[in-house]
Design a protein around this motif. Sequence first.
Motif, short mmCIF file in Angstrom:
data_model
loop_
_atom_site.label_atom_id
_atom_site.label_comp_id
_atom_site.label_asym_id
_atom_site.label_seq_id
_atom_site.Cartn_x
_atom_site.Cartn_y
_atom_site.Cartn_z
N UNK B 204 -26.23 41.29 -59.86
CA UNK B 204 -27.37 42.21 -60.19
C UNK B 204 -27.26 42.69 -61.89
N UNK B 205 -27.21 44.04 -61.84
CA UNK B 205 -27.04 44.75 -63.24
C UNK B 205 -25.67 44.44 -63.54
N UNK B 206 -25.36 44.20 -64.84
CA UNK B 206 -24.01 44.07 -65.36
C UNK B 206 -23.62 45.52 -65.47
N UNK B 207 -23.08 46.10 -64.37
CA UNK B 207 -22.59 47.31 -64.38
C UNK B 207 -21.11 47.48 -63.73
N UNK B 208 -20.30 48.15 -64.08
CA UNK B 208 -18.90 48.58 -63.35
C UNK B 208 -18.99 48.20 -62.26
N UNK B 209 -19.89 48.75 -61.14
CA UNK B 209 -19.99 48.81 -59.91
C UNK B 209 -20.00 47.18 -59.49
N UNK B 210 -21.04 46.61 -60.02
CA UNK B 210 -21.01 45.01 -59.75
C UNK B 210 -19.83 44.25 -60.03
N UNK B 211 -19.06 44.68 -61.33
CA UNK B 211 -18.03 44.21 -61.77
C UNK B 211 -16.86 44.28 -60.65
N UNK B 212 -16.97 45.50 -59.90
CA UNK B 212 -15.59 45.31 -58.93
C UNK B 212 -15.96 44.18 -58.00
N UNK B 213 -17.36 43.92 -57.47
CA UNK B 213 -17.44 42.66 -56.82
C UNK B 213 -16.93 41.50 -57.41
N UNK B 214 -17.31 41.38 -58.71
CA UNK B 214 -16.55 40.23 -59.51
C UNK B 214 -15.23 39.84 -59.43
N UNK B 215 -14.69 41.40 -59.81
CA UNK B 215 -13.00 41.10 -60.01
C UNK B 215 -12.43 40.63 -58.74
N UNK B 216 -13.05 41.60 -57.67
CA UNK B 216 -12.25 41.34 -56.39
C UNK B 216 -12.42 39.80 -55.68
N UNK B 217 -13.67 39.36 -56.03
CA UNK B 217 -14.08 38.09 -55.65
C UNK B 217 -13.20 36.82 -56.32
N UNK B 218 -13.15 37.08 -57.63
CA UNK B 218 -12.30 36.27 -58.20
C UNK B 218 -10.97 36.16 -58.11
N UNK B 219 -10.42 37.21 -57.83
CA UNK B 219 -8.94 37.47 -57.33
C UNK B 219 -8.91 36.68 -56.12
N UNK B 220 -9.84 36.85 -55.22
CA UNK B 220 -9.67 36.28 -53.92
C UNK B 220 -9.54 34.75 -54.03
N UNK B 221 -10.39 34.14 -54.71
CA UNK B 221 -10.45 32.81 -54.93
C UNK B 221 -9.12 32.34 -55.54
N UNK B 222 -8.47 33.13 -56.54
CA UNK B 222 -7.52 32.59 -57.06
C UNK B 222 -6.18 32.72 -55.94
N UNK B 223 -6.33 33.55 -55.11
CA UNK B 223 -5.27 33.82 -54.39
C UNK B 223 -5.24 32.48 -53.19
N UNK B 224 -6.17 31.89 -52.88
CA UNK B 224 -6.37 30.64 -52.14
C UNK B 224 -6.63 29.36 -52.72
N UNK B 225 -7.11 29.44 -53.83
CA UNK B 225 -7.40 28.27 -54.47
C UNK B 225 -7.43 28.27 -56.16
N UNK B 226 -6.20 28.40 -56.68
CA UNK B 226 -5.90 28.89 -57.82
C UNK B 226 -6.52 27.84 -59.03
N UNK B 227 -6.94 26.70 -58.68
CA UNK B 227 -7.55 25.64 -59.56
C UNK B 227 -8.96 25.92 -59.56
N UNK B 228 -9.55 26.51 -58.50
CA UNK B 228 -10.71 26.45 -58.29
C UNK B 228 -11.77 27.16 -59.63
N UNK B 229 -12.63 26.83 -60.13
CA UNK B 229 -13.26 27.62 -61.27
C UNK B 229 -14.35 28.38 -60.63
N UNK B 230 -14.69 29.64 -61.04
CA UNK B 230 -15.69 30.57 -60.69
C UNK B 230 -16.62 30.71 -61.77
N UNK B 231 -17.79 30.26 -61.65
CA UNK B 231 -18.82 30.60 -62.27
C UNK B 231 -19.60 32.17 -62.17
N UNK B 232 -19.84 32.82 -63.14
CA UNK B 232 -20.47 34.07 -62.94
C UNK B 232 -21.40 34.44 -63.61
N UNK B 233 -22.48 34.95 -63.17
CA UNK B 233 -23.75 35.22 -63.83
C UNK B 233 -24.47 36.62 -63.42
#
Lengths: 372, 386, 489
Positions: B204-233
């Motif tokens: 939603x708004x580009x604020x630290x709170x939502x960035x936490x979701x993004x960071x955790x999510x990307x890290x999670x993707x990396x942990x199981x599928x290191x080659x999969x790209x994550x688009x974020x918006x």
Amino acid sequence: MRERLIRGALPSVLSVAAALLLCFAAIAVVAASAKVALDAYLAMVWGGLGDLPRFLDGAGVAVLARPWGEAATKAGLLALTGLSVAVAFKAGLFNIGAQGQMILGAIAAAFLGAQLELPALVHPLLCISGAAVAGGLYGLLPAALKLRRGVHEVISTIMLNWIAVSLVENWLVVGPLRARASGDLSISGTDEIAATAQLPRLLGETSRLHAGFLVAVAAAVLLHLWLSRTRLGFETRAVGLAPEAARASGIPVHGRIYQAMALSGALAGMAGALLVLGTEHKFPATIGAPYGFDGIAIALIGQNHPLGVLATALLFGALRAGGTRMQLFGVHKSFPELIQGLALLFVAGRMVWDHLLALSKRKRPAEEAPRA
Amino acid sequence: MKHYRLNILLAALAVAGCKKSEPAQEQPRPAEPKKHAVGLVTDVGGRGDHSFNDSALRGLELWAAGVAFEGSAYKPVTREEVRRSLAEDVARLEPPVEPLGVRPLVVQSKAQEDYEPNLQLLVDQGAALTVGVGFMLENAVEAVARRNPGSKFLLIDSPLLDAKGNPVKLPNVRTVVFREEEGSFLVGALAGLVSKKQVGFVGGMEIPLIKKFEAGFKAGVKSTAPKTAVLSSYTGTFDNVAAGKQIAQDMLAKGVDVIFHAAGSDGLGVIQAVKEARSSGKEVYGIGVDSDQHHLAPEAMLTSMIKRVDLAVYQAARDLVEGKLAATDVVLGLKEGGVGYALVRAEFPGKAEALAKIEELRRRIVAGEIDVPSNSAELEAFQAAP
Amino acid sequence: MDGVSLEIAPGDRLALVGENGAGKSSLMNVLYGLYQPDRGTISADGRPVRLRSPKDAIALGIGMVHQHFMLVPSLTVAENVVLGREPTRRGLLDLDRACAEVEQTCRRFGFGLEVRTRIESLTVGSQQKVEIVKALHRGAKTLILDEPTAVLTPQESDELFKVARELSSAGHAVVLISHKLKEVLSFATRVAVMRRGKKVAEVPAEKTTPEELAALTVGSELSRETNGARGPKKPGAPVLELERATCRTADGRKALLEVTLSVREGEVVGIAGVDGNGQQELAELVTGLRPLEGGKLRLCAEEVRRLDPSLARRMGVAHVPEDRLLWAVVGPMSVEENISLGRQHLPPFSHGGLVDSRGRRQRACSLIRDFDIRPPDPQAALSRLSGGNQQKVVVSRELDCAPRLLVVVQPTRGLDVASVALVHRRLAKERERGCGVLLVSLDLDEVLALSDRIYVLYGGRVTGELERASFDERRIGRLMLGAEEATFA
């Protein structure tokens, strides 16, 4: 004079009354109970004008002061954006861009309030002036586009609203002007303004009512005097009512339009300053509330008369401040806006009606029978 | 973890303080003296976001008060209905979640500047505890709490901060923040296992709170599928359904097949877009946020990142009733059951192994073996690690 | 309007005369369904009817041609005629059928109109014909013409009356509302005279004289002053000189072509011409409303390169424009505000940027008195005044500026006999004072009566210049139509 006042105000009063009745009926129907509607309306009245029953119960003066403090706080914003739209109307322009001009004013006030170090009193005045300048310059854009390129102001101001949102909320507030303290914290918006820049509260800690309300009242009175008593105001009205006749009389039509739009933008910008300096103390992540658009309704219901606009703003300020309480009776949160929207619809409907009447009158030849 | 004092720290002196210490003129007039009134002010997202605000409302209305808001009035619900609304892990909690008999007072906010008067209104209406839902109410909660020292407040999603961003404490305010990155990490890991192409994140708004979701999510993707790209918006708002839908459609067109949103009401648009793509035959999934959003698109939802705002609200109400509501700064993560993921109802090949893998990750996070990144700097460090 | 009875039979040619505000138009508006009578009845073919709107009137075969045309300038003749009752095919406008139908109507009644031309490119005379065709097309049996010749040349007027006579001999009734007693008497068979809302006389046309009618309308022996007491011509220095001046119309056509003329102190210079031959642009050019494109413009011997309305006013140019609603007044504003227009920045109307409402009120009241503006209320909205009184407001204001050059266009259009006399007297007074007057009028009689010199405009060129001694109506008429190129004196 008195008769003119009644004749001018009556359609608006009737429109508002009709809107209130219609919404009352709607609430009663939805809740299947007239009592709920009555309770909700009473809550709105006490919430807008002071909680009289509880005051009589001995709850202290705060329950009176708080509601009308909130009402007046809202009314100040509505009055300024309403005046903004009204003054453009007077020059014959339909300024839909008060929202954008308000956003520009708000960000200017937030910037000046946070960045400068000035003594109290001087600081808020400077911030308000800065907001007025920012809004005014932004108001000049549609005027220039209209006069130089023939772009209709309705189109350009709508687009400029979006540009203002993108520029301020989607770039400045999340980019260069983002609160320095935020870091990893969930702080949105810009830095908080300095304490010196905050508008003094009129009722102390009891209510948020701040000196901005007085600014709005003063603006309405001054604008009224400007329009009715000064040469420039007279010329502006002439330009709005009959631009060709104004040109033929040697009035610099373009100059007056620029001036009116600058004034219009400045008033909207001041509304933004009030929001920032009075209650928010920063530019929040987004100015969600469409006070600029509300201004259109307020101006039309107020018949574009500065004092009418002020009266309308006070009414709807109270209605909205009190309207929140209707939620406690299960009434949907949008009813205060619905009342305002319906009142606007009725007033606009009357304008269409008047216009049709005027058209049929114009069919009459210039002569008229002696009045009996 | 040291902040975790929810059921541990008991402050007996706060009992019913409002009635004693408040000056007479400020004293609210309780309509039903026996029943505690609990106020709640939503943020501009409001009722019906199927997400953050609705979660808070569930905690207060359904769980604590045992009522449901239907049409325009509250209807009582049975104890059994309340039980059925609880997710598995919540149902296991002790003491159990059951109605407390509080009276809910809910006001939805229409604008940023309304937060403060709305909170004050509920205090004036006699709310012993008033909940501010969302970090945007931080300033307002602080101001109203200072003005009404006899009333209690709960602020969700943010600590109290002064103008410089330093934390402050008030004796009558409890704050709750969540480790959203931990829950997001798990749904990210699942997304990585399910996705065949790319995954997407809509904020939603580009604020630290939502960035936490993004960071955790990307890290999670990396942990199981290191080659999969994550688009974020980011949509930039929390109340623009159309914007969410547009961004999601964009992503789907670019070949994203799993989208996670953390965008309030904008997320409804994201789910809508996924649902439409799904019914046109595409093998795509959406991941909800805050509440279990499965019911919004039963076919298309993989899971939801759960943020137990409902539980935080409920527990504050219970502490109020029990007279032990303390002014603490609570942090809820996976370990505390404050975040998690909803029951995975979708069927896909290798589901059992995938869920086992996720549970394994959860165990490692709770045990402190994985340090989930909560901002972009930490994320970079995390991604750089082998 | 009070207790008026009127009877109209097929083939009638009735004229209705009276002062401004005498109730002529109100009477006709009752007949056209715009006003409802408070008392009394309307009968058609012996049966009482109620006319609630013009629709009812049209259904009864009553058609009205207003003083202000009700045409959409950007639409074609055919589109305007069928407007409101367009022939359609499958819900869509059937333009071809519309054109065919309108052409047929034109042929039947002998109007030579090209139905596919746009209204805005037609002359005023032709526009009026379109209005008549519109009424006839809707099946009008009774045609009301409200001051139809106010904007026409003598030739156009003659043609109009010819058409009207033909219509009446074909069984149509024609009601003519007019101030021009000469044309009333030459056209009508019956004349009804209105005064102060009452019908004071109804006489057969052959049994009365213009003098008698004039006396009846004003209630005293006041007749139109045409060639009243005027001093000998003693012109001074030139106040306006144009040298090979050229300018364009709003849509870019050449309006004036190398026009050379002059106006001197103390003389009235008339501009004669058929409407649309550049007079309008000439007036706009010298008042600064239209830019000069070629040639020279001198005001009081001073060459002005870029004239704008404000500069023109400062240099002593006053302007009574033709279209006062567009150019001269602000309808919703009060009479006093309108009187201050153009001098709103000067005493007694304002001081130091503030409006001087007392000074303004005093000046407005004195002008209202001088020009007998009714109602005599400086605060009345101007739009509530009758057309004649609005014009008096404009004329009084412009004369009050004590101009050195006064540009007047159609100054007496729509005014009653007494007001026309007043305006003419005031113009003569300005001339005596030493003001140069540029008079543009489509009323050739007026131009002939008032001017010391006449320029004839045709196609944007000056085709003739005549001194008062050599005025000749027939010759001017030929010059106006471009039939004769005069030799310059």
